[in-house]
Structure formats: C-alpha cells, structure tokens
Scaffold this motif. Structure first.
Motif, PDB file in Angstrom:
ATOM      1  N   ASP A 258      34.485  33.751  34.276  1.00 17.63           N
ATOM      2  CA  ASP A 258      35.434  33.698  35.389  1.00 17.63           C
ATOM      3  C   ASP A 258      36.820  33.214  34.980  1.00 17.63           C
ATOM      4  O   ASP A 258      37.781  33.356  35.749  1.00 17.63           O
ATOM      5  CB  ASP A 258      34.872  32.859  36.537  1.00 17.63           C
ATOM      6  CG  ASP A 258      34.533  31.431  36.145  1.00 17.63           C
ATOM      7  OD1 ASP A 258      34.743  31.054  34.970  1.00 17.63           O
ATOM      8  OD2 ASP A 258      34.053  30.683  37.007  1.00 17.63           O
TER       9      ASP A 258
ATOM     10  N   ILE B  94      39.753  35.815  35.160  1.00 14.82           N
ATOM     11  CA  ILE B  94      40.489  36.131  36.390  1.00 14.82           C
ATOM     12  C   ILE B  94      41.878  35.483  36.392  1.00 14.82           C
ATOM     13  O   ILE B  94      42.887  36.186  36.556  1.00 14.82           O
ATOM     14  CB  ILE B  94      39.653  35.745  37.624  1.00 14.82           C
ATOM     15  CG1 ILE B  94      38.380  36.601  37.674  1.00 14.82           C
ATOM     16  CG2 ILE B  94      40.468  35.911  38.907  1.00 14.82           C
ATOM     17  CD1 ILE B  94      37.386  36.186  38.743  1.00 14.82           C
TER      18      ILE B  94
ATOM     19  N   ASP C 107      35.967  49.005  39.014  1.00 16.11           N
ATOM     20  CA  ASP C 107      35.990  48.478  40.380  1.00 16.11           C
ATOM     21  C   ASP C 107      34.654  48.638  41.093  1.00 16.11           C
ATOM     22  O   ASP C 107      34.531  48.272  42.263  1.00 16.11           O
ATOM     23  CB  ASP C 107      37.097  49.155  41.184  1.00 16.11           C
ATOM     24  CG  ASP C 107      37.003  50.675  41.170  1.00 16.11           C
ATOM     25  OD1 ASP C 107      36.296  51.230  40.304  1.00 16.11           O
ATOM     26  OD2 ASP C 107      37.641  51.310  42.033  1.00 16.11           O
ATOM     27  N   GLN C 108      33.661  49.159  40.384  1.00 16.56           N
ATOM     28  CA  GLN C 108      32.345  49.362  40.998  1.00 16.56           C
ATOM     29  C   GLN C 108      31.278  48.420  40.435  1.00 16.56           C
ATOM     30  O   GLN C 108      30.085  48.626  40.649  1.00 16.56           O
ATOM     31  CB  GLN C 108      31.911  50.822  40.804  1.00 16.56           C
ATOM     32  CG  GLN C 108      32.868  51.813  41.452  1.00 16.56           C
ATOM     33  CD  GLN C 108      32.439  53.248  41.234  1.00 16.56           C
ATOM     34  OE1 GLN C 108      31.370  53.677  41.704  1.00 16.56           O
ATOM     35  NE2 GLN C 108      33.251  54.011  40.520  1.00 16.56           N
TER      36      GLN C 108
ATOM     37  N   PRO D  18      31.177  44.677  40.813  1.00 16.82           N
ATOM     38  CA  PRO D  18      31.677  43.370  41.254  1.00 16.82           C
ATOM     39  C   PRO D  18      30.813  42.193  40.806  1.00 16.82           C
ATOM     40  O   PRO D  18      31.253  41.043  40.891  1.00 16.82           O
ATOM     41  CB  PRO D  18      31.692  43.495  42.781  1.00 16.82           C
ATOM     42  CG  PRO D  18      30.650  44.538  43.083  1.00 16.82           C
ATOM     43  CD  PRO D  18      30.743  45.509  41.951  1.00 16.82           C
TER      44      PRO D  18
ATOM     45  N   ASP E 270      32.158  39.074  36.324  1.00 11.27           N
ATOM     46  CA  ASP E 270      33.455  38.408  36.448  1.00 11.27           C
ATOM     47  C   ASP E 270      34.557  39.183  35.727  1.00 11.27           C
ATOM     48  O   ASP E 270      35.657  39.342  36.252  1.00 11.27           O
ATOM     49  CB  ASP E 270      33.387  36.985  35.866  1.00 11.27           C
ATOM     50  CG  ASP E 270      32.558  36.044  36.695  1.00 11.27           C
ATOM     51  OD1 ASP E 270      32.482  36.237  37.927  1.00 11.27           O
ATOM     52  OD2 ASP E 270      31.967  35.103  36.121  1.00 11.27           O
TER      53      ASP E 270
ATOM     54  N   TYR F 114      34.806  42.336  34.972  1.00  7.22           N
ATOM     55  CA  TYR F 114      35.169  43.587  35.627  1.00  7.22           C
ATOM     56  C   TYR F 114      35.984  43.311  36.891  1.00  7.22           C
ATOM     57  O   TYR F 114      36.915  44.057  37.208  1.00  7.22           O
ATOM     58  CB  TYR F 114      33.911  44.410  35.945  1.00  7.22           C
ATOM     59  CG  TYR F 114      33.394  45.176  34.742  1.00  7.22           C
ATOM     60  CD1 TYR F 114      33.147  44.536  33.539  1.00  7.22           C
ATOM     61  CD2 TYR F 114      33.161  46.539  34.802  1.00  7.22           C
ATOM     62  CE1 TYR F 114      32.684  45.232  32.430  1.00  7.22           C
ATOM     63  CE2 TYR F 114      32.703  47.251  33.693  1.00  7.22           C
ATOM     64  CZ  TYR F 114      32.471  46.585  32.515  1.00  7.22           C
ATOM     65  OH  TYR F 114      32.031  47.283  31.423  1.00  7.22           O
ATOM     66  N   ARG F 115      35.655  42.247  37.597  1.00  6.98           N
ATOM     67  CA  ARG F 115      36.484  41.864  38.747  1.00  6.98           C
ATOM     68  C   ARG F 115      37.884  41.470  38.282  1.00  6.98           C
ATOM     69  O   ARG F 115      38.883  41.759  38.955  1.00  6.98           O
ATOM     70  CB  ARG F 115      35.836  40.723  39.521  1.00  6.98           C
ATOM     71  CG  ARG F 115      34.607  41.150  40.324  1.00  6.98           C
ATOM     72  CD  ARG F 115      34.150  40.092  41.299  1.00  6.98           C
ATOM     73  NE  ARG F 115      33.608  38.919  40.638  1.00  6.98           N
ATOM     74  CZ  ARG F 115      34.133  37.722  40.645  1.00  6.98           C
ATOM     75  NH1 ARG F 115      35.286  37.510  41.271  1.00  6.98           N
ATOM     76  NH2 ARG F 115      33.543  36.720  40.029  1.00  6.98           N
TER      77      ARG F 115
ATOM     78  N   THR G 163      39.802  44.626  37.485  1.00  3.47           N
ATOM     79  CA  THR G 163      40.180  45.267  38.741  1.00  3.47           C
ATOM     80  C   THR G 163      41.393  44.576  39.345  1.00  3.47           C
ATOM     81  O   THR G 163      42.316  45.230  39.852  1.00  3.47           O
ATOM     82  CB  THR G 163      39.005  45.244  39.728  1.00  3.47           C
ATOM     83  OG1 THR G 163      37.881  45.935  39.162  1.00  3.47           O
ATOM     84  CG2 THR G 163      39.373  45.916  41.043  1.00  3.47           C
ATOM     85  N   LEU G 164      41.404  43.244  39.283  1.00  5.27           N
ATOM     86  CA  LEU G 164      42.558  42.485  39.748  1.00  5.27           C
ATOM     87  C   LEU G 164      43.810  42.889  38.969  1.00  5.27           C
ATOM     88  O   LEU G 164      44.892  43.071  39.543  1.00  5.27           O
ATOM     89  CB  LEU G 164      42.297  40.992  39.594  1.00  5.27           C
ATOM     90  CG  LEU G 164      43.490  40.064  39.882  1.00  5.27           C
ATOM     91  CD1 LEU G 164      43.905  40.159  41.349  1.00  5.27           C
ATOM     92  CD2 LEU G 164      43.148  38.623  39.514  1.00  5.27           C
TER      93      LEU G 164
END
Length: 243
Positions: free
Chosen positions: A65, A68, A99-100, A102, A105, A107-108, A111-112
């Motif tokens: 995480d 992010i 984006d598919q 979620p 961490d 990949y999120r 996407t961000l």
C-alpha cells in the motif's frame, strides 16, 4: 523533438531513450542517479526545461500500500513541473487490465496514477502492457521452494521489454492519444503452464503445482490481464525469447 525520460536508466527507460535518439530525437534520461527526485521534486524543473514530451517510466519501490502515496506524490510533482515547462505531451506506462484488479494494492496505485494523468492539465497517452517476459522468473520465485513452484491458472500474455520500449517510443513521438493503447504478446498461457515451459527451458528440475490460491496473480479475476480486441500485438514469442 526533445524528450525527458523519467526513469530513463531502467529496463524500459534505457531502451526508450535509445530508440528515440536513434530516430533522430533528443531523449534525455533522468532518475535518482542523475539527481532527479520525483518524490521531493528536486531537479524536476531543470530536467523538464525545454522538453516537448515527458515520459514517466518510474516505478514504486514496493508493491504494497506504500505504492499508493508514491504514485500520488510523484504524479503531482511531475504534472506541476510539466505544466511549468509548457510540456505538450505526457506519457506513462501502465498494465493491461489494471483497473479490474482492486484486490491488489499495486494495481490500485497504478490505476490512481492513470486517473491523475487523465484529470491533469497536460495532453496525455497511456500505454498499457501485459506482463513482461523479463519478470516471469520473479513471478515464479514468489511461490517457490527447493522442489516445487505453486502457480495459479491465471491467463498471462507475456510481452518482451524490447517490444514495450519500442511501443512507448512510438507513442511518445506521436500526437497525444488522449486515451489508452493496450499492448500484448502474441501468445497467451495459463500461468502454471508458463511456469512449466520456463523451468523446462532452463533445465530446472523443480515441478509446478497448480494452486489457484498461490501468489499475487491468484487475486486476478478471469482473463483481465490479457489484451482484448483492438490491442497492439507485439511480435516476440515467449519460446523465441527464452532461447
């Protein structure tokens, strides 16, 4: 044209620099080793001065995480510097299907990164690639012991880093897409089968056990990491790359 390649000393970045310079452009690599820090912002104004295009190929140092805030801060700093330098095109490299997934961490976080770029002030292009052939060994190591590698049946469409770099350079030298270009390798394999092919090619005597709960890719639903209709298909086959 002049290109500022952020992360330009890495696996993809160094090849993007080479490709653009070979095509007659001026591509300059920037990274921590050249004095550019995208988290503090140190060196960014100088790196982007006079650049027509910024290509951001940097990556988070971790897949957890913490990735992010890395992408949030780095993109905020890069976009602010790019706007100040009047850059006309901003390119990033992302992941097909990012984006598919979620549940992951990283990949999120990617996407961000895409969402920040889309909402930003600079005309943009996003190149999404499938999994690099160069990273397959690392994927196998995540769930391996001395005798066995445990892998799920997640469909994977491996692509060579050289093909990714060529596509990024091609997109960067063109007009902004204002959207996403997907790039995939020519063949798709279940990850467990890909593991067996890889071990056999290296004369590695470990066996592969199919385990749909093993490793990061166990969190991937269906075939979302494979390129769909309309994607660009790279020429290099995994079997040829292994040789």
């Amino acid at each position: 044209m002049k290109f500022a390649i952020i992360g330009g000393t890495g696996l993809i970045g160094s090849q993007v620099v080479q490709n653009l310079n070979a095509a007659g452009h001026e591509a300059v690599p920037h990274s921590l080793s050249t004095g550019v820090d995208i988290i503090t912002g140190h060196g960014l104004d100088t790196a982007l001065a006079g650049a027509d295009v910024v290509v951001n190929l940097t990556n988070s140092p971790t897949f957890d995480d913490a990735s992010i805030p890395f992408f949030q801060t780095s993109m905020d700093n890069l976009l602010a510097a790019a706007r100040q330098a009047d850059v006309g095109h901003f390119v990033i490299l992302s992941i097909v299907g990012v984006d598919q997934v979620p549940a992951l961490d990283y990949y999120r976080a990617k996407t961000l990164q895409e969402d920040i770029l889309k909402a930003g002030p600079i005309p943009y292009s996003i190149v999404r690639a499938t999994q690099f052939m160069e990273f397959i060994d690392a994927v196998l190591s995540w769930t391996a012991d001395d005798d066995t590698v445990r892998l799920p049946r997640t469909p994977i469409q491996p692509v060579a880093a050289a093909n990714v770099a060529a596509t990024v350079a091609d997109v960067a030298a063109g007009p902004p897409l204002g959207g996403i270009l997907d790039l995939g390798g020519p063949d798709t394999y279940p990850l467990d089968e890909l593991g067996r092919i890889t071990l056999a090619a290296k004369d590695d005597k470990r066996s592969v056990t199919t385990d749909d709960t093993a490793g990061m890719f166990a969190a991937v639903p269906g075939d979302v990491l494979t390129a769909k209709s309309g994607a660009r298909i790279a020429p290099t086959r995994y079997a040829d790359w292994l040789k």
